[in-house]
Design an enzyme around this catalytic site. Structure first.
Site, PDB file in Angstrom:
ATOM      1  N   GLY A   1       0.775  -1.244   0.000  1.00  0.00           N
ATOM      2  CA  GLY A   1       0.000   0.000   0.000  1.00  0.00           C
ATOM      3  C   GLY A   1       0.801   1.285   0.000  1.00  0.00           C
ATOM      4  O   GLY A   1       0.279   2.339   0.387  1.00  0.00           O
ATOM      5  N   SER A   2       2.055   1.248  -0.450  1.00  0.00           N
ATOM      6  CA  SER A   2       2.818   2.502  -0.464  1.00  0.00           C
ATOM      7  C   SER A   2       2.233   3.493  -1.485  1.00  0.00           C
ATOM      8  O   SER A   2       2.244   4.702  -1.254  1.00  0.00           O
ATOM      9  CB  SER A   2       4.302   2.255  -0.739  1.00  0.00           C
ATOM     10  OG  SER A   2       4.512   1.798  -2.054  1.00  0.00           O
ATOM     11  N   ASN A   3       1.683   2.990  -2.585  1.00  0.00           N
ATOM     12  CA  ASN A   3       1.041   3.892  -3.550  1.00  0.00           C
ATOM     13  C   ASN A   3      -0.275   4.440  -2.999  1.00  0.00           C
ATOM     14  O   ASN A   3      -0.596   5.613  -3.202  1.00  0.00           O
ATOM     15  CB  ASN A   3       0.812   3.186  -4.890  1.00  0.00           C
ATOM     16  CG  ASN A   3       2.091   3.107  -5.689  1.00  0.00           C
ATOM     17  OD1 ASN A   3       2.521   4.098  -6.275  1.00  0.00           O
ATOM     18  ND2 ASN A   3       2.733   1.952  -5.687  1.00  0.00           N
TER      19      ASN A   3
ATOM     20  N   MET B   1      -3.976  -7.343  -7.075  1.00  0.00           N
ATOM     21  CA  MET B   1      -3.450  -8.521  -7.772  1.00  0.00           C
ATOM     22  C   MET B   1      -4.525  -9.353  -8.455  1.00  0.00           C
ATOM     23  O   MET B   1      -4.456 -10.586  -8.459  1.00  0.00           O
ATOM     24  CB  MET B   1      -2.640  -9.381  -6.788  1.00  0.00           C
ATOM     25  CG  MET B   1      -1.466  -8.654  -6.155  1.00  0.00           C
ATOM     26  SD  MET B   1      -0.336  -7.956  -7.378  1.00  0.00           S
ATOM     27  CE  MET B   1       0.540  -9.435  -7.839  1.00  0.00           C
TER      28      MET B   1
ATOM     29  N   HIS C   1       2.156   0.335 -13.030  1.00  0.00           N
ATOM     30  CA  HIS C   1       2.973  -0.852 -13.267  1.00  0.00           C
ATOM     31  C   HIS C   1       4.453  -0.453 -13.203  1.00  0.00           C
ATOM     32  O   HIS C   1       4.858   0.533 -13.816  1.00  0.00           O
ATOM     33  CB  HIS C   1       2.638  -1.437 -14.640  1.00  0.00           C
ATOM     34  CG  HIS C   1       3.391  -2.693 -14.922  1.00  0.00           C
ATOM     35  ND1 HIS C   1       3.091  -3.893 -14.300  1.00  0.00           N
ATOM     36  CD2 HIS C   1       4.451  -2.947 -15.734  1.00  0.00           C
ATOM     37  CE1 HIS C   1       3.930  -4.812 -14.714  1.00  0.00           C
ATOM     38  NE2 HIS C   1       4.766  -4.283 -15.584  1.00  0.00           N
TER      39      HIS C   1
ATOM     40  N   ASN D   1      -4.219   1.843 -13.696  1.00  0.00           N
ATOM     41  CA  ASN D   1      -3.307   0.969 -12.948  1.00  0.00           C
ATOM     42  C   ASN D   1      -1.897   1.532 -13.034  1.00  0.00           C
ATOM     43  O   ASN D   1      -1.541   2.222 -14.002  1.00  0.00           O
ATOM     44  CB  ASN D   1      -3.327  -0.435 -13.556  1.00  0.00           C
ATOM     45  CG  ASN D   1      -2.419  -1.402 -12.823  1.00  0.00           C
ATOM     46  OD1 ASN D   1      -2.384  -1.433 -11.589  1.00  0.00           O
ATOM     47  ND2 ASN D   1      -1.650  -2.183 -13.566  1.00  0.00           N
TER      48      ASN D   1
END
Ligand code: GRF
Length: 195
Positions: free
Chosen positions: A11-13, A89, A108, A106
């Site tokens: 969850g750093s983003n 995921m 990536h 998203n």
């Protein structure tokens, strides 16, 4: 604009988005975190930022459609305009894609279309590429598919360790996600006619 984040892990983003909203760097509302893994660390981050967190597990439903219908039933009353996948995921199915066309993005950790999949940083590192990076793209029904919105390159140094590369990629991710959401927010606000 109302945002929901979907995540499955660290969850750093999510934290980068929540922090930017808290500081007023993104002028939007973070309405919900959707998590599919009950032990994910991101859940404690949501508590820290006081963001409502909904844990929805695929195995509690008969199939993916029913699982996604449950998620849509949570999101609809919140009037969500943008869904940001951040380490979620699962592949989005028809139910989510049809309910939120061009509204799911998203992040990536590679320069798509190279190095799709769950181990993109390591795959790029092992391949020996000298430049990798970060991509933000619209989501379709393919893994890491969909039109690219933003990319930023990261150079891999000759003596680079995988750990430092991971750290540098994540730093770029956190900034690029905030910047890209702001760009989408600008486009969204430009569509509202003031009278
Ligand atoms: C990030 O590297 C993102 O690009 C990928 O999954 C990772 C999630 O990291 N899709 P975090 O959970 O946001 O720390």
């Amino acid at each position: 604009m109302n945002i929901a984040v979907f995540a499955s892990g660290n969850g750093s983003n999510f934290a980068a988005i929540a922090e930017a909203i808290k500081k007023g760097e993104i002028k939007a509302n973070l309405k919900a975190l959707i998590v599919d893994k009950p032990k994910a660390y991101v859940i404690s981050r949501a508590k820290e930022y006081n963001i409502p967190c909904y844990i929805v597990k695929l195995k509690d439903f008969n199939n993916k459609e029913e699982y996604e219908e449950k998620i849509v039933s949570i999101l609809k009353p919140l009037n969500i305009d943008l869904i940001c996948l951040a380490g979620y995921m699962k592949i989005c199915g028809e139910v989510l894609l049809n309910n939120y066309p061009n509204k799911i993005i998203n992040i990536h950790p590679a320069l798509l279309p190279a190095f799709k999949g769950a181990h993109a940083i390591l795959d790029a590192y092992n391949y020996g590429v000298k430049i990798t990076g970060v991509t933000i793209h619209y989501v379709n029904n393919e893994i890491d598919g969909g039109k690219i919105i933003a990319q930023e390159a990261v150079t891999i140094n000759d003596d680079e360790k995988i750990e430092t590369l991971e750290t540098r990629i994540h730093e770029v991710e956190h900034k690029l996600y905030v910047k890209t959401i702001n760009k989408l927010l600008e486009d969204y606000n430009a569509r509202i006619i003031k009278c």
